[in-house]
Write a protein that holds these residues in place. Structure first.
Motif, PDB file in Angstrom:
ATOM      1  N   ARG A  36      -7.981   2.454   9.358  1.00 55.06           N
ATOM      2  CA  ARG A  36      -7.729   1.232   8.579  1.00 55.06           C
ATOM      3  C   ARG A  36      -7.831   0.022   9.485  1.00 55.06           C
ATOM      4  O   ARG A  36      -7.754   0.141  10.698  1.00 55.06           O
ATOM      5  N   THR A  57       0.840  -1.200   0.000  1.00 51.86           N
ATOM      6  CA  THR A  57       0.000   0.000   0.000  1.00 51.86           C
ATOM      7  C   THR A  57       0.872   1.247   0.000  1.00 51.86           C
ATOM      8  O   THR A  57       0.642   2.191  -0.755  1.00 51.86           O
ATOM      9  N   SER A 100     -14.412   0.147   6.740  1.00 50.60           N
ATOM     10  CA  SER A 100     -15.650   0.640   6.131  1.00 50.60           C
ATOM     11  C   SER A 100     -16.449   1.402   7.181  1.00 50.60           C
ATOM     12  O   SER A 100     -16.264   1.223   8.388  1.00 50.60           O
ATOM     13  N   THR A 128     -11.806   6.064  -0.912  1.00 50.92           N
ATOM     14  CA  THR A 128     -10.824   5.928   0.171  1.00 50.92           C
ATOM     15  C   THR A 128      -9.572   6.654  -0.323  1.00 50.92           C
ATOM     16  O   THR A 128      -9.588   7.256  -1.406  1.00 50.92           O
ATOM     17  N   SER A 129      -8.487   6.522   0.403  1.00 54.41           N
ATOM     18  CA  SER A 129      -7.251   7.182  -0.034  1.00 54.41           C
ATOM     19  C   SER A 129      -6.848   6.693  -1.421  1.00 54.41           C
ATOM     20  O   SER A 129      -6.301   7.455  -2.223  1.00 54.41           O
ATOM     21  N   THR A 130      -7.126   5.423  -1.739  1.00 55.82           N
ATOM     22  CA  THR A 130      -6.733   4.878  -3.047  1.00 55.82           C
ATOM     23  C   THR A 130      -7.397   5.661  -4.177  1.00 55.82           C
ATOM     24  O   THR A 130      -6.724   6.102  -5.114  1.00 55.82           O
ATOM     25  N   ALA A 167     -11.938   8.668   5.404  1.00 55.91           N
ATOM     26  CA  ALA A 167     -10.611   8.497   6.016  1.00 55.91           C
ATOM     27  C   ALA A 167     -10.795   8.283   7.512  1.00 55.91           C
ATOM     28  O   ALA A 167     -10.347   9.070   8.341  1.00 55.91           O
ATOM     29  N   GLU A 216      -6.327  -2.527   5.271  1.00 58.56           N
ATOM     30  CA  GLU A 216      -7.205  -1.941   4.240  1.00 58.56           C
ATOM     31  C   GLU A 216      -8.077  -0.885   4.915  1.00 58.56           C
ATOM     32  O   GLU A 216      -8.225  -0.899   6.145  1.00 58.56           O
ATOM     33  N   ALA A 217      -8.650   0.000   4.111  1.00 59.43           N
ATOM     34  CA  ALA A 217      -9.498   1.060   4.676  1.00 59.43           C
ATOM     35  C   ALA A 217     -10.671   0.423   5.411  1.00 59.43           C
ATOM     36  O   ALA A 217     -11.286  -0.524   4.911  1.00 59.43           O
ATOM     37  N   ILE A 254      -4.707  10.741   6.895  1.00 61.62           N
ATOM     38  CA  ILE A 254      -5.068  10.651   5.472  1.00 61.62           C
ATOM     39  C   ILE A 254      -5.962  11.826   5.083  1.00 61.62           C
ATOM     40  O   ILE A 254      -5.734  12.482   4.066  1.00 61.62           O
ATOM     41  N   GLU A 261     -14.903   4.398  -5.127  1.00 54.21           N
ATOM     42  CA  GLU A 261     -13.572   4.874  -5.542  1.00 54.21           C
ATOM     43  C   GLU A 261     -13.612   5.895  -6.680  1.00 54.21           C
ATOM     44  O   GLU A 261     -12.595   6.151  -7.319  1.00 54.21           O
TER      45      GLU A 261
END
Ligand code: NAI
Length: 462
Positions: free
Chosen positions: A269, A41, A145, A158-160, A266, A142-143, A180, A153
């Protein structure tokens, strides 16, 4: 179908560092990674691409805010978002390729695919089962939920997704005033978006020294951030041209809504251990899903270890790296060690924020006698020359022994400055030790020395 002394699962900063170090120590090592590129990541969709975007947008901010003051005329450049994204990707590619090179150099085998552990001593990747005397789980996180919020997305990200938006949004609602949210919020704020941060608690950046958090919020507000604190987000729904976020103010339970083109979730995680088969193996987990380990990163199943975001502790790349190095030492029959009391945390906004050791709130709660040495960057010539005189260094030391207990910096170069104090703390230094160390002039680091002086007879330039 080869046999290895060690198979590391996951090639993020924890996993790849562990694999390389174990190979340096003479072990036959493989590292399993299912992504197309190494680095996890952090390198692919986290620390590194965000730093590229923070750098580009910081430069833009400088043009807008400071260029004319320095006699640099000509106006602001046009932003080519596609090109900025390409620059970000080039930075990522350079780093991920670098790890591939290091794997080759150190003879670490990259097993491409997603791993499972059918039984202790075995790792399955695709159709192949490999023997492994030792296994390190370094599968990261992972982020988390958020109920009522469905991430696509594109609009709700999320940050991704936030790192790869199709275009620069006019407005962004950030849910969560953590690292984040504030870093990615800064990117889009500097690109001209209206940024509103909705935070559950009554302060931003939970866990940070209260005085620093307050000052940080003030500075970000001056930069144009809007904060709604004490607000619990109930839901976010996609609509025409964006999304609507519904939140409840905790003080009176009143419900409110906000509209934005993009919503960034954000809110933390969680460990990622899906598909490994840990339940079938009987690997014990903590209540919040982290893999349970002992003081040597060993799980309850012999020969299986775990590190990084998959175990308890701060979810930071450098914490994972240190654990990776240490567990490699343990597996090689040496004495791996991580000093969890000296793990710095950095937020790469402008100004940067950095901290190590205890906060004033923690010392108070412990009933410890301490002293505070503070120095504002306003008294630092170098900071003034680059228009970054906001913020301060705050050093905390034991009242009796003068031993450094913590340091909290908001200001230019904070993320690098903090390491002087990390070293000081590792060596059990006193504030006076720092104060008596010659610091070059003019540097930002003089502010750290002045804060140390303020723990004694007083700073010179304040
Ligand atoms: P975080 O834990 O830093 O912050 C999450 C925030 O969301 C908290 O302030 C929390 O109170 C708030 N929140 C939770 N539920 C909420 C709700 N329903 N409504 C409103 N607010 C809510 O998490 P973040 O920023 O997602 O980062 C995740 C991890 O990644 C962290 O452990 C962080 O340390 C790490 N990271 C570190 C970076 C760095 O070192 N520079 C950069 C990016 C991430």
């Amino acid at each position: 179908m080869a046999d290895f002394d060690l198979i590391v699962i996951g090639a993020g900063p924890g996993g790849y560092v562990c694999a390389i170090h174990a190979a340096q120590l003479g072990l036959k090592v493989a590292c399993v990674e299912g992504r197309e590129t190494l680095g996890g990541t952090c390198l692919n969709v986290g620390c590194i691409p965000s730093k590229a975007l923070l750098n580009a947008t910081h430069q833009l901010h400088e043009v807008h805010e400071n260029f004319e003051k320095m006699g640099l005329m000509g106006g602001a450049p046009k932003v080519d978002w596609k090109k900025m994204q390409a620059y970000k990707q080039d930075v990522v590619n350079g780093n991920t390729k670098g790890i591939e090179f290091l794997f080759k150099k150190n003879k670490v085998t990259w097993l491409k695919g997603w791993a499972s552990i059918p039984e202790a001593g075995k790792v399955k990747v695709g159709d192949e089962v490999h023997g492994a005397k030792n296994i390190v789980i370094a599968t990261g996180s992972e982020a988390a939920s958020l109920p009522g919020v469905e991430v696509d997305e594109e609009v709700i990200v999320t940050s991704t997704g936030a790192l790869a938006l199709g275009k620069i949004p006019k407005s962004v609602v950030v849910i969560g005033a953590g690292v984040i949210g504030l870093e990615m919020g800064s990117v889009y704020k500097r690109l001209g978006a209206e940024v509103t941060v909705v935070e559950y608690l009554d302060a931003i950046t939970p866990g940070m020294d209260g005085e620093v958090a307050k000052s940080f919020q003030k500075i970000l507000t001056k930069q144009g951030f809007k904060f709604i604190l004490g607000a619990a987000v109930q839901k976010a729904e996609k609509g025409k041209g964006g999304a609507t976020v519904t939140y409840k103010l905790r003080k009176d339970d009143s419900e409110h809504t906000l509209e934005a083109e993009v919503v960034l979730v954000a809110t933390g995680r969680k460990p990622f251990t899906d598909g490994l088969g840990l339940a079938e193996l009987g690997v014990e987990l903590e209540k919040r899903g982290q893999v349970k380990i002992d003081g040597h990163w060993a799980t309850n199943v012999k020969g299986i270890y775990a590190i990084g975001d998959a175990v308890v502790g701060p979810m930071l790349a450098h914490k994972a790296e240190d654990e990776g190095m240490a567990v490699a030492e343990v597996i090689a029959g040496k004495h791996g060690h991580v000093n969890y009391g000296v793990i710095p945390g950095v937020i790469y906004t402008t100004p940067e924020v950095a901290s190590v050791g205890q906060t004033e709130e923690q010392l108070k709660a412990e009933g410890r006698a301490y002293k505070v040495g503070k120095f504002p960057f306003m008294g630092n010539a170098r900071a003034k020359a680059v228009f970054q005189a906001e913020g301060f260094v705050k050093l905390l030391a034991d009242k009796e022994t003068d031993r450094v207990l913590g340091c909290h910096i908001i200001g230019p170069g904070a993320g690098d400055l903090i390491h002087e104090i990390c070293v000081a703390m590792e060596f059990g230094a006193s504030a006076q030790d720092v104060a008596l160390t010659c610091h070059a002039h003019p540097t930002y680091s003089e502010a750290v020395r002045e804060a140390a002086l303020a723990c004694g007879d007083g700073a010179i330039h304040a």
